[in-house]
Design a protein around this motif. Structure first.
Motif, PDB file in Angstrom:
ATOM      1  N   THR A  21       0.841  -1.203   0.000  1.00  0.00           N
ATOM      2  CA  THR A  21       0.000   0.000   0.000  1.00  0.00           C
ATOM      3  C   THR A  21       0.870   1.244   0.000  1.00  0.00           C
ATOM      4  N   ILE A  22       1.927   1.237   0.811  1.00  0.00           N
ATOM      5  CA  ILE A  22       2.856   2.376   0.841  1.00  0.00           C
ATOM      6  C   ILE A  22       3.475   2.570  -0.540  1.00  0.00           C
ATOM      7  N   SER A  23       3.855   1.494  -1.175  1.00  0.00           N
ATOM      8  CA  SER A  23       4.431   1.571  -2.516  1.00  0.00           C
ATOM      9  C   SER A  23       3.438   2.170  -3.511  1.00  0.00           C
ATOM     10  N   ARG A  24       2.194   1.733  -3.452  1.00  0.00           N
ATOM     11  CA  ARG A  24       1.171   2.266  -4.369  1.00  0.00           C
ATOM     12  C   ARG A  24       0.922   3.753  -4.115  1.00  0.00           C
ATOM     13  N   ILE A  25       0.946   4.151  -2.842  1.00  0.00           N
ATOM     14  CA  ILE A  25       0.771   5.567  -2.513  1.00  0.00           C
ATOM     15  C   ILE A  25       1.941   6.381  -3.067  1.00  0.00           C
ATOM     16  N   GLU A  26       3.162   5.902  -2.809  1.00  0.00           N
ATOM     17  CA  GLU A  26       4.349   6.649  -3.229  1.00  0.00           C
ATOM     18  C   GLU A  26       4.508   6.703  -4.742  1.00  0.00           C
ATOM     19  N   SER A  27       3.969   5.725  -5.445  1.00  0.00           N
ATOM     20  CA  SER A  27       4.049   5.756  -6.912  1.00  0.00           C
ATOM     21  C   SER A  27       2.832   6.448  -7.521  1.00  0.00           C
ATOM     22  N   LEU A  28       2.009   7.042  -6.654  1.00  0.00           N
ATOM     23  CA  LEU A  28       0.811   7.796  -7.061  1.00  0.00           C
ATOM     24  C   LEU A  28      -0.213   6.926  -7.777  1.00  0.00           C
ATOM     25  N   ASN A  29      -0.207   5.641  -7.467  1.00  0.00           N
ATOM     26  CA  ASN A  29      -1.184   4.733  -8.055  1.00  0.00           C
ATOM     27  C   ASN A  29      -2.454   4.626  -7.234  1.00  0.00           C
ATOM     28  N   THR A  30      -2.436   5.186  -6.037  1.00  0.00           N
ATOM     29  CA  THR A  30      -3.629   5.216  -5.202  1.00  0.00           C
ATOM     30  C   THR A  30      -3.594   6.466  -4.338  1.00  0.00           C
ATOM     31  N   ILE A  31      -4.750   6.987  -4.018  1.00  0.00           N
ATOM     32  CA  ILE A  31      -4.854   8.137  -3.128  1.00  0.00           C
ATOM     33  C   ILE A  31      -5.139   7.598  -1.733  1.00  0.00           C
ATOM     34  N   PRO A  32      -4.297   7.939  -0.764  1.00  0.00           N
ATOM     35  CA  PRO A  32      -4.512   7.403   0.576  1.00  0.00           C
ATOM     36  C   PRO A  32      -5.733   8.020   1.248  1.00  0.00           C
ATOM     37  N   THR A  33      -6.383   7.222   2.089  1.00  0.00           N
ATOM     38  CA  THR A  33      -7.453   7.772   2.905  1.00  0.00           C
ATOM     39  C   THR A  33      -6.817   8.648   3.976  1.00  0.00           C
ATOM     40  N   LEU A  34      -7.608   9.484   4.594  1.00  0.00           N
ATOM     41  CA  LEU A  34      -7.076  10.356   5.640  1.00  0.00           C
ATOM     42  C   LEU A  34      -6.498   9.551   6.810  1.00  0.00           C
ATOM     43  N   PRO A  35      -7.161   8.492   7.288  1.00  0.00           N
ATOM     44  CA  PRO A  35      -6.552   7.719   8.383  1.00  0.00           C
ATOM     45  C   PRO A  35      -5.189   7.112   8.010  1.00  0.00           C
ATOM     46  N   ILE A  36      -5.042   6.610   6.802  1.00  0.00           N
ATOM     47  CA  ILE A  36      -3.761   6.053   6.373  1.00  0.00           C
ATOM     48  C   ILE A  36      -2.724   7.159   6.260  1.00  0.00           C
ATOM     49  N   LEU A  37      -3.110   8.268   5.675  1.00  0.00           N
ATOM     50  CA  LEU A  37      -2.200   9.403   5.546  1.00  0.00           C
ATOM     51  C   LEU A  37      -1.733   9.885   6.919  1.00  0.00           C
ATOM     52  N   MET A  38      -2.644   9.937   7.881  1.00  0.00           N
ATOM     53  CA  MET A  38      -2.282  10.392   9.224  1.00  0.00           C
ATOM     54  C   MET A  38      -1.337   9.408   9.907  1.00  0.00           C
ATOM     55  N   LYS A  39      -1.503   8.116   9.683  1.00  0.00           N
ATOM     56  CA  LYS A  39      -0.567   7.133  10.250  1.00  0.00           C
ATOM     57  C   LYS A  39       0.844   7.377   9.724  1.00  0.00           C
ATOM     58  N   ILE A  40       0.950   7.641   8.430  1.00  0.00           N
ATOM     59  CA  ILE A  40       2.268   7.899   7.823  1.00  0.00           C
ATOM     60  C   ILE A  40       2.853   9.193   8.357  1.00  0.00           C
ATOM     61  N   ILE A  41       2.045  10.236   8.389  1.00  0.00           N
ATOM     62  CA  ILE A  41       2.507  11.539   8.880  1.00  0.00           C
ATOM     63  C   ILE A  41       2.983  11.425  10.327  1.00  0.00           C
ATOM     64  N   ASN A  42       2.210  10.767  11.162  1.00  0.00           N
ATOM     65  CA  ASN A  42       2.582  10.618  12.569  1.00  0.00           C
ATOM     66  C   ASN A  42       3.847   9.780  12.735  1.00  0.00           C
ATOM     67  N   ALA A  43       3.985   8.710  11.947  1.00  0.00           N
ATOM     68  CA  ALA A  43       5.176   7.857  12.043  1.00  0.00           C
ATOM     69  C   ALA A  43       6.438   8.627  11.678  1.00  0.00           C
ATOM     70  N   LEU A  44       6.310   9.596  10.792  1.00  0.00           N
ATOM     71  CA  LEU A  44       7.452  10.403  10.372  1.00  0.00           C
ATOM     72  C   LEU A  44       7.630  11.645  11.247  1.00  0.00           C
ATOM     73  N   ASN A  45       6.876  11.711  12.335  1.00  0.00           N
ATOM     74  CA  ASN A  45       6.943  12.822  13.294  1.00  0.00           C
ATOM     75  C   ASN A  45       6.602  14.162  12.657  1.00  0.00           C
ATOM     76  N   PHE A  46       5.589  14.151  11.812  1.00  0.00           N
ATOM     77  CA  PHE A  46       5.087  15.369  11.199  1.00  0.00           C
ATOM     78  C   PHE A  46       3.678  15.619  11.703  1.00  0.00           C
TER      79      PHE A  46
END
Length: 79
Positions: free
Chosen positions: A46-71
């Motif tokens: 899923t992370i790969s698909r998001i980073e290759s712009l093949n899928t738009i992440p939902t807000l909960p998934i996006l927030m998990k990534i943002i929080n994990a990166l301390n943003f």
């Protein structure tokens, strides 16, 4: 209809910019997609698909990534 399509393009550009920024931060901090997957519970595929712009992440998934990166995600009112 044209205004709607223009708005959709602007939104997609903003999402793409956010994803590119998250990729830059992930790589700068030497975090692999696999490690990010472990940190977030999001499948690496899923992370790969998001980073290759093949899928738009939902807000909960996006927030998990943002929080994990301390943003944090900040919303500003358009003027």
């Amino acid at each position: 209809m044209e205004d709607y399509l223009n708005t959709q393009d602007v939104i997609q550009d903003q999402i793409d910019d956010l994803i590119f920024e998250l990729i830059k931060v992930r790589k700068k901090n030497k975090i692999t997609q696999i490690k990010l997957s472990q940190m977030t519970g999001i499948p690496q595929t899923t992370i790969s698909r998001i980073e290759s712009l093949n899928t738009i992440p939902t807000l909960p998934i996006l927030m998990k990534i943002i929080n994990a990166l301390n943003f944090s995600l900040v919303l500003n009112k358009n003027m």
